[in-house]
Design a protein around this motif. Structure first.
Motif, PDB file in Angstrom:
ATOM      1  N   ALA A 100      42.457  37.147  36.876  1.00 56.19           N
ATOM      2  CA  ALA A 100      43.008  37.852  37.500  1.00 56.19           C
ATOM      3  C   ALA A 100      43.775  37.739  38.395  1.00 56.19           C
ATOM      4  N   TRP A 101      44.282  36.917  39.060  1.00 54.60           N
ATOM      5  CA  TRP A 101      45.446  36.630  40.178  1.00 54.60           C
ATOM      6  C   TRP A 101      45.754  35.919  39.241  1.00 54.60           C
ATOM      7  N   LEU A 102      46.205  35.252  37.726  1.00 49.32           N
ATOM      8  CA  LEU A 102      47.783  35.327  36.937  1.00 49.32           C
ATOM      9  C   LEU A 102      47.747  36.344  36.708  1.00 49.32           C
ATOM     10  N   MET A 144      51.628  33.631  45.951  1.00 46.84           N
ATOM     11  CA  MET A 144      50.512  34.051  46.374  1.00 46.84           C
ATOM     12  C   MET A 144      49.253  33.653  45.032  1.00 46.84           C
ATOM     13  N   SER A 145      49.892  34.366  44.237  1.00 43.69           N
ATOM     14  CA  SER A 145      49.119  34.486  43.210  1.00 43.69           C
ATOM     15  C   SER A 145      48.547  33.247  42.490  1.00 43.69           C
ATOM     16  N   PHE A 146      49.546  32.680  42.298  1.00 46.15           N
ATOM     17  CA  PHE A 146      49.947  31.270  41.793  1.00 46.15           C
ATOM     18  C   PHE A 146      49.024  30.186  42.675  1.00 46.15           C
ATOM     19  N   PHE A 147      48.715  30.720  43.714  1.00 48.09           N
ATOM     20  CA  PHE A 147      48.142  29.318  45.028  1.00 48.09           C
ATOM     21  C   PHE A 147      46.792  30.074  44.647  1.00 48.09           C
ATOM     22  N   LEU A 148      46.657  31.365  44.586  1.00 45.72           N
ATOM     23  CA  LEU A 148      45.142  31.573  44.467  1.00 45.72           C
ATOM     24  C   LEU A 148      44.438  31.394  43.295  1.00 45.72           C
ATOM     25  N   VAL A 149      45.140  31.411  41.870  1.00 43.26           N
ATOM     26  CA  VAL A 149      45.196  30.534  40.520  1.00 43.26           C
ATOM     27  C   VAL A 149      44.398  29.191  40.753  1.00 43.26           C
ATOM     28  N   LEU A 150      45.251  28.507  41.549  1.00 41.61           N
ATOM     29  CA  LEU A 150      44.550  26.688  41.612  1.00 41.61           C
ATOM     30  C   LEU A 150      44.253  26.602  42.189  1.00 41.61           C
ATOM     31  N   ALA A 151      44.389  27.311  43.696  1.00 39.80           N
ATOM     32  CA  ALA A 151      43.775  26.569  44.985  1.00 39.80           C
ATOM     33  C   ALA A 151      41.822  26.262  44.369  1.00 39.80           C
TER      34      ALA A 151
END
Length: 490
Positions: free
Chosen positions: A383-385, A421-428
């Motif tokens: 979803a965040w991606l 922020m989106s890619f941080f939330l995908v990878l974290a």
């Protein structure tokens, strides 16, 4: 259609011809839009489990309230990016339409491929949760039968699917009513807490005076709490799915977003303050349903209102989610990414009835083996991606199509921050807690290439499918919409 002889410039004839066009009608106004956004965001979460944020904040009240505020502000920033894209590209499909315009066919197809699995599964989970809250009061401390819950979940899914397939106005009316009911319940909790706090309960006041006195969580714990907060605000992106049906989208989409999301932020903060006024942080974390525990303490004689409110809230969120999912399927079919039948409209109501049947059928399949719904948790990163790709599309379109009509323009650094922020939330979550299910989720997304190359890129067709489409078209009384997505400029 029978046409009169000769041409007529009579305004009544022109209006009649416009009305006769097979296309989605602009029936959704400002208040309907606000109801849909609030209805999409506010589900069972705020009633049942605010303990996630508090738990990962190590019971630090100040940190928890800060995270609720920060999560709301991130959601508001994202919604402002979408508020630029919606009026500029007022087509059904939300992120799908924006990604397709900005980044091309393949990323858009990957989005609709993933959404065709995850979004109906999410709707099935909501329907089962509604059935849980609706049936449990009749069974007391005993668990309700699984078969009963699944049958009720299927009944709710198909009732809402048929409603959304028959009438947009009726679906909007239902959404408005259920949004008002759930906000009334939240208001009861919020006002009750404020009254008690103003009343001067010493232990409650001390909790807020020394808000940051508890242990400060680590960076990873703050991130985990942040994930929980963002999940509670999920759904702010829903309005762009109905952009094609909004009255005056240039004005109403930005105005609706700027009304609904801040209202939810304020309500979420007030409700959390109310919980902390009545219950200790430890009681909140150990409670299965925080709102029910709150009601048992504050309004024990009518505490049954809160479980009922949870069911009402889930029902409203499910209605909104099914409405938007139908529009996503409709837009994908218009672009040739799904079977052509799904883009057809009912000849009587001009609603995307086949798209609603398609999405409701998939959701119904997920209800039967309900354990599979747990797998959708691992698609949360997707979803965040897609949010990141949508905001990236906004940036690309700013530079590639500078003359595109944009009634509202967001401050350009905002989408850059949202992409990061989106890619941080995908990878974290993948880095911090690697799990084999994430690999399956990525493989599923890459599996879209197996379908995309032969059927979309090389346009492979089977003649027998055309015959099936013709028979279903007659059976369902549907017709192709006037003007394809390409005709609209997509």
């Amino acid at each position: 259609k029978k046409m009169g002889k000769g041409k007529s410039d009579d305004p009544k004839d022109v209006k009649r011809k416009e009305k006769a066009k097979m296309q989605l009608k602009r029936n959704i106004g400002y208040f309907d839009g606000v109801s849909f956004i609030i209805g999409s965001i506010v589900g069972a979460g705020i009633f049942v489990s605010p303990m996630g944020v508090l738990k990962h904040s190590l019971l630090n009240v100040g940190v928890a309230l800060t995270i609720w505020t920060a999560s709301g502000l991130v959601s508001l920033r994202g919604s402002l990016c979408y508020a630029e894209l919606g009026p500029a590209l007022p087509f059904s499909g939300g992120e799908y339409s924006h990604i397709k315009r900005g980044l091309g066919n393949l990323p858009a197809f990957m989005f609709i491929w993933t959404s065709t699995f995850t979004k109906p599964a999410s709707n099935a989970a909501r329907a089962l949760l509604f059935a849980e809250y609706a049936t449990q009061p009749f069974y007391g401390i005993c668990p309700a039968p699984e078969m009963l819950k699944k049958c009720l979940a299927l009944a709710v899914l198909w009732s809402l699917g048929i409603l959304n397939g028959l009438s947009v106005k009726m679906a909007a009316w239902v959404q408005t009513v259920f949004t008002l009911l759930k906000m009334t319940a939240l208001s009861v909790i919020a006002v009750g807490g404020i009254v008690l706090l103003v009343g001067g309960r010493k232990d409650s006041l001390a909790r807020f005076e020394d808000a940051f006195s508890s242990e400060i969580p680590s960076a990873s714990q703050v991130a985990e709490a942040f994930f929980q907060g963002l999940y509670a605000y999920g759904g702010w992106w829903s309005l762009n799915y109905m952009a094609e049906e909004m009255k005056n989208p240039s004005r109403n989409i930005p105005l609706t977003v700027m009304t609904a999301v801040p209202a939810v932020i304020i309500f979420y903060l007030l409700v959390n303050i109310s919980y902390l006024t009545v219950l200790t942080p430890k009681e909140i974390v150990s409670s299965v349903a925080v709102a029910v525990t709150w009601a048992d303490r504050v309004i024990p004689s009518v505490a049954w209102i809160i479980p009922l409110s949870v069911a009402v809230s889930i029902f409203g969120a499910l209605n909104s989610s099914m409405f938007t999912l139908g529009r996503l399927s409709y837009a994908g079919s218009q672009s040739g990414h799904l079977p052509v039948l799904i883009s057809m409209l009912n000849v009587h109501s001009c609603t995307p009835a086949p798209a609603m049947i398609f999405s409701t059928t998939i959701a119904s399949i997920f209800v039967i083996p309900s354990d599979l719904i747990m797998l959708t948790n691992y698609f949360g990163f997707s979803a965040w991606l897609m949010i990141g790709l949508t905001c990236a599309s906004l940036i690309v379109l700013r530079y590639r199509e500078p003359h595109l009509h944009r009634p509202y323009k967001v401050f350009l650094p905002v989408p850059f921050v949202m992409v990061a922020m989106s890619f941080f939330l995908v990878l974290a979550p993948i880095v911090w807690s690697p799990n084999l299910q994430y690999v399956y989720a990525f493989l599923f997304m890459l599996g879209s290439l197996i379908v995309y190359l032969p059927f979309i890129h090389f346009k492979l067709r089977f003649a027998f499918l055309d015959k099936i489409t013709c028979h279903l078209q007659l059976l369902l009384e549907v017709s192709p919409a006037d003007g394809s997505a390409e005709d609209k400029g997509e």
